[in-house]
Design a protein around this motif. Structure first.
Motif, PDB file in Angstrom:
ATOM      1  N   PRO A  86       2.667  -3.975  -0.583  1.00 52.56           N
ATOM      2  CA  PRO A  86       2.046  -4.861  -1.608  1.00 52.56           C
ATOM      3  C   PRO A  86       2.956  -4.826  -2.814  1.00 52.56           C
ATOM      4  O   PRO A  86       3.133  -5.558  -3.751  1.00 52.56           O
ATOM      5  CB  PRO A  86       0.602  -4.475  -1.732  1.00 52.56           C
ATOM      6  CG  PRO A  86       0.713  -3.206  -1.332  1.00 52.56           C
ATOM      7  CD  PRO A  86       1.718  -3.234  -0.192  1.00 52.56           C
ATOM      8  N   GLN A  87       3.318  -3.453  -3.235  1.00 57.77           N
ATOM      9  CA  GLN A  87       4.446  -3.322  -4.176  1.00 57.77           C
ATOM     10  C   GLN A  87       5.589  -2.538  -3.806  1.00 57.77           C
ATOM     11  O   GLN A  87       5.555  -1.771  -2.695  1.00 57.77           O
ATOM     12  CB  GLN A  87       3.365  -2.576  -5.419  1.00 57.77           C
ATOM     13  CG  GLN A  87       2.210  -3.254  -6.077  1.00 57.77           C
ATOM     14  CD  GLN A  87       1.470  -2.181  -6.756  1.00 57.77           C
ATOM     15  OE1 GLN A  87       1.778  -1.125  -7.001  1.00 57.77           O
ATOM     16  NE2 GLN A  87       0.543  -2.674  -7.434  1.00 57.77           N
ATOM     17  N   PRO A  88       6.656  -2.564  -4.381  1.00 58.30           N
ATOM     18  CA  PRO A  88       7.805  -1.802  -4.102  1.00 58.30           C
ATOM     19  C   PRO A  88       7.601  -0.252  -3.707  1.00 58.30           C
ATOM     20  O   PRO A  88       6.904   0.084  -4.721  1.00 58.30           O
ATOM     21  CB  PRO A  88       8.954  -2.164  -5.036  1.00 58.30           C
ATOM     22  CG  PRO A  88       8.447  -3.475  -5.730  1.00 58.30           C
ATOM     23  CD  PRO A  88       6.942  -3.631  -5.564  1.00 58.30           C
ATOM     24  N   GLY A  89       7.598   0.204  -2.574  1.00 52.14           N
ATOM     25  CA  GLY A  89       7.478   1.732  -2.428  1.00 52.14           C
ATOM     26  C   GLY A  89       6.023   2.066  -2.003  1.00 52.14           C
ATOM     27  O   GLY A  89       5.746   3.104  -1.761  1.00 52.14           O
ATOM     28  N   THR A  90       5.134   1.008  -1.958  1.00 54.22           N
ATOM     29  CA  THR A  90       3.823   1.285  -1.930  1.00 54.22           C
ATOM     30  C   THR A  90       3.606   0.525  -0.424  1.00 54.22           C
ATOM     31  O   THR A  90       3.849  -0.564  -0.173  1.00 54.22           O
ATOM     32  CB  THR A  90       2.693   0.781  -2.670  1.00 54.22           C
ATOM     33  OG1 THR A  90       3.153   1.326  -4.058  1.00 54.22           O
ATOM     34  CG2 THR A  90       1.449   1.044  -2.488  1.00 54.22           C
ATOM     35  N   PHE A  91       3.216   1.409   0.602  1.00 56.04           N
ATOM     36  CA  PHE A  91       2.728   0.814   2.032  1.00 56.04           C
ATOM     37  C   PHE A  91       1.465   0.906   2.252  1.00 56.04           C
ATOM     38  O   PHE A  91       0.742   1.942   2.000  1.00 56.04           O
ATOM     39  CB  PHE A  91       3.851   1.392   3.184  1.00 56.04           C
ATOM     40  CG  PHE A  91       4.949   1.251   2.903  1.00 56.04           C
ATOM     41  CD1 PHE A  91       5.961   0.001   3.308  1.00 56.04           C
ATOM     42  CD2 PHE A  91       5.966   2.214   2.241  1.00 56.04           C
ATOM     43  CE1 PHE A  91       7.212  -0.176   3.219  1.00 56.04           C
ATOM     44  CE2 PHE A  91       7.250   2.025   2.119  1.00 56.04           C
ATOM     45  CZ  PHE A  91       7.669   0.895   2.380  1.00 56.04           C
ATOM     46  N   ARG A  92       0.828  -0.271   2.804  1.00 54.96           N
ATOM     47  CA  ARG A  92      -0.482  -0.360   3.420  1.00 54.96           C
ATOM     48  C   ARG A  92      -0.662  -0.858   5.003  1.00 54.96           C
ATOM     49  O   ARG A  92       0.571  -1.539   5.140  1.00 54.96           O
ATOM     50  CB  ARG A  92      -1.174  -1.267   2.506  1.00 54.96           C
ATOM     51  CG  ARG A  92      -1.444  -0.284   0.960  1.00 54.96           C
ATOM     52  CD  ARG A  92      -2.494  -0.862   0.045  1.00 54.96           C
ATOM     53  NE  ARG A  92      -3.715  -0.736   0.538  1.00 54.96           N
ATOM     54  CZ  ARG A  92      -4.826  -1.318   0.356  1.00 54.96           C
ATOM     55  NH1 ARG A  92      -4.813  -2.164  -0.725  1.00 54.96           N
ATOM     56  NH2 ARG A  92      -5.960  -1.234   0.733  1.00 54.96           N
ATOM     57  N   THR A  93      -1.856  -0.832   5.406  1.00 50.01           N
ATOM     58  CA  THR A  93      -2.076  -1.297   6.649  1.00 50.01           C
ATOM     59  C   THR A  93      -3.127  -2.283   6.846  1.00 50.01           C
ATOM     60  O   THR A  93      -3.933  -2.121   6.036  1.00 50.01           O
ATOM     61  CB  THR A  93      -2.191  -0.392   7.786  1.00 50.01           C
ATOM     62  OG1 THR A  93      -3.255   0.466   7.571  1.00 50.01           O
ATOM     63  CG2 THR A  93      -1.077   0.549   8.039  1.00 50.01           C
ATOM     64  N   SER A  94      -2.977  -3.469   7.719  1.00 53.39           N
ATOM     65  CA  SER A  94      -4.041  -4.126   7.847  1.00 53.39           C
ATOM     66  C   SER A  94      -4.294  -4.426   9.155  1.00 53.39           C
ATOM     67  O   SER A  94      -3.436  -4.524   9.905  1.00 53.39           O
ATOM     68  CB  SER A  94      -3.956  -5.546   6.802  1.00 53.39           C
ATOM     69  OG  SER A  94      -2.871  -6.347   7.448  1.00 53.39           O
TER      70      SER A  94
END
Length: 195
Positions: free
Chosen positions: A21-29
């Motif tokens: 969602p933001q550079p360097g920040t990872f999430r899962t869906s």
């Protein structure tokens, strides 16, 4: 999405997408969910309905909204920067009866029940933002029963939940035509019915 729901089965597989969602920040869906039943049906229960609740019977005390041998649900993120997802496609399959016994796909609410061998349904937000059935195809002797006694049976059902219509067709109208009835008193038969 905004209410209580439950899944039950013997095998559950869940696939996730990884996004940034933001550079360097990872999430899962959530991307895909597969549910299978081997000793009983795979079931999905949506918002509880007091009309179908039976606290005296073994769990679950609610009739399932969907019961099938296998259930696949595809999901899509609401926006590129959020992990919130909505279901977009449901594929439910039954079995013909070899081995474990016959398990039809059953989809029900308080007013109508559909039983069939295979079901594919597109899901999309309605005008109020709630998830609703869009286009639907049921094959394998679909039978629709309303709680007022009206029923319909065919070889194939193609419907639009958004536009509120359904076409029921027979593969061979001379052998097994489409049938419409009211309990057991009146029956109309033909090659195709548009509702």
């Amino acid at each position: 999405r905004d209410h209580w729901s439950s899944l039950s089965g013997d095998f559950l597989k869940v696939d996730f997408d990884r996004f940034e969602p933001q550079p360097g920040t990872f999430r899962t869906s959530l991307r895909h969910l597969r549910l299978e039943g081997s000793t009983g049906p795979a079931v999905a229960i949506g918002a509880p309905s007091p009309k179908r609740a039976d606290p005296s019977r073994p769990l679950p005390p609610l009739d399932p909204d969907i019961a099938a041998e296998s259930l696949d649900i595809e999901f899509k993120r609401r926006s590129e920067d959020r992990a919130d997802v909505d279901p977009t496609l449901v594929v439910a399959r039954g079995t013909s009866g070899e081995g474990k016994g016959k398990q039809l796909v059953t989809v029900a609410d308080d007013k109508v029940q559909l039983t069939t061998m295979n079901l594919v349904a597109e899901l999309r937000p309605d005008s109020n933002g709630k998830i609703a059935v869009g286009d639907l195809v049921a094959e394998g002797q679909p039978r629709v029963e309303r709680n007022d006694g009206v029923w319909a049976a065919a070889d194939k059902l193609v419907a639009s939940g958004a536009d509120r219509w359904a076409d029921l067709t027979a593969e061979d109208p001379t052998e097994s035509p489409v049938a419409l009835g009211l309990t057991d008193r009146s029956i109309i038969r033909g090659p195709q019915v548009h509702l």
